[in-house]
Design a protein around this motif. Structure first.
Motif, PDB file in Angstrom:
ATOM      1  N   GLY A 225       0.789  -1.221   0.000  1.00 44.88           N
ATOM      2  CA  GLY A 225       0.000   0.000   0.000  1.00 44.88           C
ATOM      3  C   GLY A 225       0.821   1.270   0.000  1.00 44.88           C
ATOM      4  N   LEU A 226       1.945   1.252   0.709  1.00 45.22           N
ATOM      5  CA  LEU A 226       2.829   2.418   0.761  1.00 45.22           C
ATOM      6  C   LEU A 226       4.274   1.966   0.633  1.00 45.22           C
ATOM      7  CD1 LEU A 226       1.315   4.412   3.778  1.00 45.22           C
ATOM      8  CD2 LEU A 226       1.127   5.005   1.355  1.00 45.22           C
ATOM      9  N   PRO A 227       5.021   2.425  -0.368  1.00 42.62           N
ATOM     10  CA  PRO A 227       6.459   2.176  -0.402  1.00 42.62           C
ATOM     11  C   PRO A 227       7.168   3.083   0.602  1.00 42.62           C
ATOM     12  CG  PRO A 227       5.768   3.430  -2.340  1.00 42.62           C
ATOM     13  CD  PRO A 227       4.531   3.097  -1.576  1.00 42.62           C
TER      14      PRO A 227
ATOM     15  N   GLN B 240       2.210   8.649  12.623  1.00 44.89           N
ATOM     16  CA  GLN B 240       2.920   7.423  12.996  1.00 44.89           C
ATOM     17  C   GLN B 240       2.568   6.333  12.004  1.00 44.89           C
ATOM     18  OE1 GLN B 240       2.096   6.052  16.968  1.00 44.89           O
ATOM     19  NE2 GLN B 240       3.236   4.125  16.705  1.00 44.89           N
ATOM     20  N   LEU B 241       3.580   5.659  11.468  1.00 44.24           N
ATOM     21  CA  LEU B 241       3.386   4.606  10.467  1.00 44.24           C
ATOM     22  C   LEU B 241       3.710   3.246  11.069  1.00 44.24           C
ATOM     23  CD1 LEU B 241       2.509   5.350   7.512  1.00 44.24           C
ATOM     24  CD2 LEU B 241       3.608   7.232   8.728  1.00 44.24           C
ATOM     25  N   LEU B 242       2.743   2.333  10.984  1.00 44.94           N
ATOM     26  CA  LEU B 242       2.948   0.940  11.392  1.00 44.94           C
ATOM     27  C   LEU B 242       2.945   0.081  10.140  1.00 44.94           C
ATOM     28  CD1 LEU B 242       0.452   0.591  14.392  1.00 44.94           C
ATOM     29  CD2 LEU B 242       2.889   1.132  14.498  1.00 44.94           C
ATOM     30  N   VAL B 243       4.001  -0.667   9.929  1.00 46.91           N
ATOM     31  CA  VAL B 243       4.129  -1.512   8.738  1.00 46.91           C
ATOM     32  C   VAL B 243       4.357  -2.948   9.184  1.00 46.91           C
ATOM     33  CG1 VAL B 243       5.438  -1.958   6.626  1.00 46.91           C
ATOM     34  CG2 VAL B 243       5.048   0.403   7.374  1.00 46.91           C
ATOM     35  N   GLU B 244       3.525  -3.848   8.671  1.00 50.75           N
ATOM     36  CA  GLU B 244       3.715  -5.256   9.004  1.00 50.75           C
ATOM     37  C   GLU B 244       5.029  -5.762   8.438  1.00 50.75           C
ATOM     38  OE1 GLU B 244       1.581  -9.645   8.510  1.00 50.75           O
ATOM     39  OE2 GLU B 244       0.557  -7.856   7.747  1.00 50.75           O
ATOM     40  N   SER B 245       5.736  -6.559   9.209  1.00 52.26           N
ATOM     41  CA  SER B 245       7.014  -7.117   8.777  1.00 52.26           C
ATOM     42  C   SER B 245       6.863  -7.855   7.446  1.00 52.26           C
ATOM     43  CB  SER B 245       7.542  -8.085   9.843  1.00 52.26           C
ATOM     44  OG  SER B 245       8.792  -8.631   9.455  1.00 52.26           O
ATOM     45  N   GLN B 246       7.775  -7.595   6.533  1.00 47.01           N
ATOM     46  CA  GLN B 246       7.829  -8.217   5.208  1.00 47.01           C
ATOM     47  C   GLN B 246       6.735  -7.718   4.253  1.00 47.01           C
ATOM     48  OE1 GLN B 246      10.537 -10.505   4.461  1.00 47.01           O
ATOM     49  NE2 GLN B 246      11.088  -9.460   6.355  1.00 47.01           N
TER      50      GLN B 246
ATOM     51  N   GLY C 273      11.208  -6.043  -3.076  1.00 46.41           N
ATOM     52  CA  GLY C 273      12.541  -5.544  -2.785  1.00 46.41           C
ATOM     53  C   GLY C 273      12.634  -4.485  -1.707  1.00 46.41           C
ATOM     54  N   TYR C 274      11.553  -4.252  -0.948  1.00 43.40           N
ATOM     55  CA  TYR C 274      11.615  -3.311   0.162  1.00 43.40           C
ATOM     56  C   TYR C 274      11.737  -4.098   1.454  1.00 43.40           C
ATOM     57  CZ  TYR C 274       9.756   0.153  -3.160  1.00 43.40           C
ATOM     58  OH  TYR C 274       9.552   0.971  -4.239  1.00 43.40           O
ATOM     59  N   SER C 275      12.834  -3.903   2.181  1.00 40.03           N
ATOM     60  CA  SER C 275      13.067  -4.652   3.412  1.00 40.03           C
ATOM     61  C   SER C 275      12.473  -3.912   4.603  1.00 40.03           C
ATOM     62  CB  SER C 275      14.572  -4.832   3.628  1.00 40.03           C
ATOM     63  OG  SER C 275      15.178  -3.573   3.891  1.00 40.03           O
ATOM     64  N   ASP C 276      12.367  -4.622   5.723  1.00 39.77           N
ATOM     65  CA  ASP C 276      11.934  -3.965   6.954  1.00 39.77           C
ATOM     66  C   ASP C 276      12.872  -2.820   7.307  1.00 39.77           C
ATOM     67  OD1 ASP C 276       9.865  -5.761   7.113  1.00 39.77           O
ATOM     68  OD2 ASP C 276      10.722  -6.946   8.753  1.00 39.77           O
TER      69      ASP C 276
ATOM     70  N   ASP D  21      14.418  -0.906   5.207  1.00 41.33           N
ATOM     71  CA  ASP D  21      14.058   0.237   4.364  1.00 41.33           C
ATOM     72  C   ASP D  21      12.918   1.030   4.994  1.00 41.33           C
ATOM     73  OD1 ASP D  21      15.915  -0.414   2.361  1.00 41.33           O
ATOM     74  OD2 ASP D  21      14.479  -1.726   1.330  1.00 41.33           O
ATOM     75  N   TYR D  22      11.919   0.320   5.516  1.00 44.65           N
ATOM     76  CA  TYR D  22      10.789   0.997   6.152  1.00 44.65           C
ATOM     77  C   TYR D  22      11.207   1.635   7.472  1.00 44.65           C
ATOM     78  CZ  TYR D  22       7.338  -0.636   2.788  1.00 44.65           C
ATOM     79  OH  TYR D  22       6.606  -0.827   1.641  1.00 44.65           O
ATOM     80  N   GLY D  23      12.083   0.937   8.216  1.00 48.33           N
ATOM     81  CA  GLY D  23      12.578   1.523   9.456  1.00 48.33           C
ATOM     82  C   GLY D  23      13.347   2.804   9.204  1.00 48.33           C
ATOM     83  N   ASP D  24      14.187   2.805   8.182  1.00 46.44           N
ATOM     84  CA  ASP D  24      14.946   4.005   7.825  1.00 46.44           C
ATOM     85  C   ASP D  24      14.022   5.148   7.401  1.00 46.44           C
ATOM     86  OD1 ASP D  24      17.271   2.635   8.345  1.00 46.44           O
ATOM     87  OD2 ASP D  24      17.725   2.202   6.234  1.00 46.44           O
ATOM     88  N   ALA D  25      12.840   4.788   6.852  1.00 48.98           N
ATOM     89  CA  ALA D  25      11.880   5.809   6.430  1.00 48.98           C
ATOM     90  C   ALA D  25      11.038   6.323   7.592  1.00 48.98           C
ATOM     91  CB  ALA D  25      10.963   5.235   5.355  1.00 48.98           C
ATOM     92  N   GLY D  26      11.217   5.733   8.780  1.00 48.54           N
ATOM     93  CA  GLY D  26      10.531   6.228   9.966  1.00 48.54           C
ATOM     94  C   GLY D  26       9.385   5.372  10.446  1.00 48.54           C
TER      95      GLY D  26
END
Length: 376
Positions: free
Chosen positions: A17-19, A32-38, A44-47, A49-54
């Protein structure tokens, strides 16, 4: 606002839904963004990558649903996901409710605010959140059709563009909208003999101006449709009536009169399909043969091109997500009639006329309902 991005669980659905770039943008607005692992691993977007994006990475969809107020997905929620929806949730995703009664029933029971990408409008009367996926699906439909025409796939063994001394495949595109335009572009580029049908003469005129005598344009009468279909090697169904079930334009009798090994790609399958014999298939098992014709009816075609599709989708959904998060869902929906056109289900009511008609529910106008909710 807490925004949640669960991992898609539909068969072979790899989109997200969101890169990470969109996550970073929303974080910059204080959300605040919550993203399910994987959630983005398939493209090709790793956890990390999402952590670095906040984003905060959580271990399960249940955690996302339990904490998030605004849920951003790609495909319609599956039964397990629908069971986790509550009246406190706003869901923003593709829904395609008209042909899907079980989903409609569950969303109504949840009490959630459910906004469908595919019915959000713009000032020109277009469907801006559907357009990028229609572009992908239109182009992919020709790729899929060309593959299905191969003998190993059950097809006639016809090369779409032919070779010197051998005529190319005959392709009929039903519908001159975004899907149809992109299918025509690919089919012409590959050298096929292309016919496109539509009842909108202006759409045909635009295609004729673009391609000239490289294609044939026909007003979609029953006779013209029947003759084109039965003479085709590949038929692409690209019909859309916003929010409503697709009309069954291609009949079983027409298919019987096509050559064995011909192919139908029904891009309208998300809305029930425009071919009488169509039924949804998956990327794991994409085709079946009926009346001697190979049917490709994958309901999430762009999922196969998931990285391109996710990025294209986020480009158009992000401004609406920002509005929903910054203003709150009810004020954002009241402030923007085009976003409000996407509201299909709210507080246990059906707020889209075509969905209500498809399932026999009472239609509730969105704006008065939202104003009522705003005062409570």
């Amino acid at each position: 606002m807490i925004i949640g991005v669960p991992k898609e669980i539909k068969n072979h659905e790899y989109r997200v839904g969101l890169p990470p770039a969109a996550v970073r943008e929303l974080g910059g607005h204080g959300h605040q963004l919550l993203v399910e692992s994987q959630a983005g691993a398939g493209i090709g977007y790793s956890d990390a990558d999402y952590g670095d994006a906040g984003a905060t990475i959580v271990g399960s969809a249940r955690e996302v649903f339990a904490q998030a107020q605004l849920l951003i997905k790609v495909k319609e929620p599956q039964a397990a996901e629908r069971s986790m929806l509550t009246p406190d949730h706003t869901l923003f995703t593709y829904l395609h409710l008209a042909p899907d009664r079980p989903q409609t029933v569950d969303l109504l029971a949840s009490g959630a605010t459910c906004i469908a990408y595919e019915t959000v409008t713009d000032a020109h009367g277009h469907l801006p959140l559907l357009a990028p996926m229609s572009e992908v699906a239109g182009r992919m439909s020709v790729q899929a059709g060309a593959r299905c025409l191969e003998k190993s796939m059950g097809g006639r063994g016809v090369l779409l563009g032919g070779v010197p001394g051998v005529e190319p495949a005959r392709v009929t595109v039903i519908g001159g909208g975004v899907v149809g335009q992109n299918a025509v572009a690919m089919a012409v580029g590959l050298g096929a003999s292309v016919t496109v049908l539509d009842r909108n003469i202006e759409a045909l005129r635009q295609l004729d101006n673009r391609y000239g005598n490289r294609i044939r344009t026909l007003c979609s009468t029953r006779d013209a449709l029947e003759q084109s279909v039965i003479q085709s090697d590949l038929v692409i169904g690209a019909v859309l009536i916003p929010g409503a079930s697709a009309p069954k334009l291609v009949t079983r009798d027409m298919l019987r009169r096509m050559a064995n090994g011909s192919v139908v790609v029904d891009v309208a399958i998300d809305q029930g399909g425009c071919v009488e014999t169509s039924r949804p298939t998956t990327h794991a098992d994409p085709t079946y043969v009926e009346e001697g014709v190979v049917h490709y009816c994958v309901a999430n075609m762009p999922g196969a091109l998931a990285r391109t599709s996710s990025q294209a989708l986020s480009n158009v959904t992000l401004p609406f997500i920002v509005a929903l998060a910054d203003q709150g869902p009810v004020p954002a929906l009241l402030a923007d009639g085009h976003l409000r056109a996407g509201l299909n289900v709210c507080a246990g009511k059906v707020t889209h006329r075509q969905v209500a008609e498809a399932h026999g529910y009472e239609y509730t106008e969105a704006e008065p309902l939202l104003r009522q909710l705003q005062t409570h």
